[in-house]
Design an enzyme around this catalytic site. Structure first.
Site, PDB file in Angstrom:
ATOM      1  N   HIS A 157     -11.200   9.450  -4.015  1.00  0.00           N
ATOM      2  CA  HIS A 157     -11.772   9.794  -5.318  1.00  0.00           C
ATOM      3  C   HIS A 157     -11.088  10.977  -5.982  1.00  0.00           C
ATOM      4  CE1 HIS A 157     -15.219   7.007  -5.307  1.00  0.00           C
ATOM      5  NE2 HIS A 157     -14.999   7.028  -4.012  1.00  0.00           N
ATOM      6  N   ASP A 364      -7.973  16.310 -11.964  1.00  0.00           N
ATOM      7  CA  ASP A 364      -9.208  15.597 -11.635  1.00  0.00           C
ATOM      8  C   ASP A 364      -8.846  14.153 -11.304  1.00  0.00           C
ATOM      9  OD1 ASP A 364     -11.962  15.311 -11.356  1.00  0.00           O
ATOM     10  OD2 ASP A 364     -12.414  16.241 -13.289  1.00  0.00           O
TER      11      ASP A 364
END
Ligand code: ADQ
Length: 469
Positions: A157, A364
């Protein structure tokens, strides 16, 4: 149909209501598990004196969760240590913050073995196993060593770091080699996938053919599958009573000013300091606009036991105080800085009330806040998303105002652009963004990954040469 066994560090049982405060990953996985008869296994978040592998089963809203307690030392070395002080900073390109300690690496390996030992008896022959995130990179290998021949997938992730950065990790080769126990591994973007290819080929001498990667005689399939949100649910949420109430409260308290909103876990990867500095630059360069706007930054603390996180909290409080001290007036405060989490329906109302969503991470994996902001907007009068080019989401959300968060000047320009944007342009951009958020939602993501896992020939499912006794 096969059962799905999801394994992640923490487990978050579905609440059945929309008002909880589940994190991005938790929401995505609850949605996935709702469709399967499955089990979600992970750490309970609790500690026990001596690890005993006792599993606590619970069932809620068609999902069975199975959790274990860990020892204090496990938490220190595996979670606070290797996961959050070694891998998290390294994978977010912050080798200046990464700590390389053999004790952390040892604890990480031990907990992965404990997870494997405990979950193994729950896995039946037809099950497919889907392991989540950087806490559990070697878990697939540990399951193979215990005779697990099921299809096993892994999804990361967070970003995958560039080759030169990853090679600073003492256990890099070992860790990356363990990934070849998986049948499929997934990343959010092509960029992270390419960095993985680079490391395997240039550093370890492996080879890549299409999406098949081979190392030391073992082959896996590596794909890019960007995670989405439950867009339909989130759009509905923004119409709920609590969302409407939050919307009204925010609009009333704004007294005609435009609200800029930031919502993030308090983490250095989210670029909060740079965001405040960019906003300060805007205030400085555009005195006429000052009292027309304010920034609401919602940032609940996370990982408070790790020192770096305590430091950024203190640093941000100081910065917000300094900017407010320099610019505030009797009837206006430029930054409202709030250190707590809110239920998702309240957040939806807050997003909808904001003229600008300021999402400016330095790095991110994806960033779900950007997508939630889009999904919560009023189609007739949508706000503008300002998005960092370094968020995985920027590759999908191209109609946002894209910025380099390291440049205070760019950030200041972007705020001005967003404030001056015509309603027609806001609607046109939002429509394109919303199409993407709806099309590539969490269900699409889950299907991309599970389809790849089910359809990949099981080349990798050979038992490891080094089984556990
Ligand atoms: P995170 O780093 O946690 O996730 P993000 O994707 O933005 O980042 O998800 C955060 C989630 O937490 C969102 O759903 C948001 O609504 C929620 N949240 C944040 N602040 C909140 C608050 N104050 N109150 C309530 N809820 C709040 C990691 C990766 C990301 C990746 C996700 C999913 O770092 O890059 O997008 O996993 O893969």
């Amino acid at each position: 149909m096969s059962r799905l066994i999801v394994i992640s560090n923490r487990v978050s049982a579905p609440t059945g209501s929309h008002s909880g405060a589940q994190g991005g990953l938790a929401v995505a996985l609850s949605a996935a598990l709702r469709e399967y008869r499955g089990i979600w296994f992970g750490w309970s978040g609790e500690t026990t004196e001596q690890f005993n592998g006792h599993i606590n089963f619970q069932r809620a809203h068609d999902v069975t969760t199975a959790t274990v307690d860990l020892e204090e030392q496990d938490v220190e070395e595996y979670y606070d240590g290797y996961a959050n002080r070694t891998l998290w900073p390294l994978f977010h390109y912050r080798i200046d913050l990464a700590e390389y300690e053999r004790g952390f690496a040892g604890g990480y390996q031990r907990v992965n073995e404990r997870f494997a030992e405990t979950v193994r008896p729950l896995i039946e022959p037809d099950d497919i196993v889907w392991i989540q995130d950087y806490h559990l990179l070697p878990l697939g290998e540990e399951l193979r060593r215990r005779g697990c021949e099921n299809r096993i997938g892994f999804f990361l992730h967070i970003p995958w770091p560039p080759q030169r950065l990853l090679s600073t990790l003492p256990e890099a080769e070992e860790l990356v080699t363990t990934l070849f126990a998986y049948d499929v591994i997934g990343f959010h973007t092509q960029e992270w996938l390419q960095s993985f290819f680079d490391f395997v080929t240039n550093e370890l001498g492996g080879s890549v053919e299409g999406d098949l990667v081979t190392l030391k005689g073992r082959t896996l399939r590596a794909i890019a599958a960007p995670i989405g949100i439950d867009a339909k649910e989130f759009a509905e949420l923004s119409q709920s009573t609590r969302a409407r109430l939050a919307f009204r409260q925010m609009r009333d308290s704004a007294v005609g000013r435009d609200m800029i909103v930031g919502v993030d876990r308090l983490d250095y990867s989210k670029g909060l300091e740079e965001r405040f500095l960019g906003y300060e630059r805007f205030l400085k360069e555009h005195p006429g606009e000052r009292k027309e706007v304010f920034l609401l930054q919602i940032a609940p603390p996370s990982r408070g036991s790790v020192e770096t996180y305590q430091k950024i909290r203190t640093g941000l409080e100081g910065l917000a105080g300094r900017i407010n001290g320099a610019y505030a007036d009797l009837d206006w405060v430029p930054i409202r800085y709030v250190n707590q989490g809110y239920p998702r329906d309240v957040l939806a109302g807050v997003y909808r009330a904001a003229r600008i969503g300021l999402v400016t991470p330095l790095r991110d994996g994806m960033n779900l806040v950007a997508k939630e902001y889009v999904a919560a907007q009023d189609p007739e009068d949508p706000g503008v998303l300002i998005l960092s080019r370094f968020a995985g989401a920027a590759l999908q959300l191209k109609e946002a105002v894209i910025v380099n968060p390291y440049s205070a000047e760019e950030m200041s320009d972007a705020i001005l652009t967003a404030l001056r944007m015509s309603r027609d342009e806001r609607i046109a951009r939002w429509r394109a963004l919303m199409d993407n958020v709806q099309r590539e939602d969490v269900i699409w993501w889950r299907q991309c990954f599970t389809d790849a896992l089910i359809n990949t020939p099981q080349a990798a499912a050979m038992p490891s040469p080094d089984p556990v006794d």
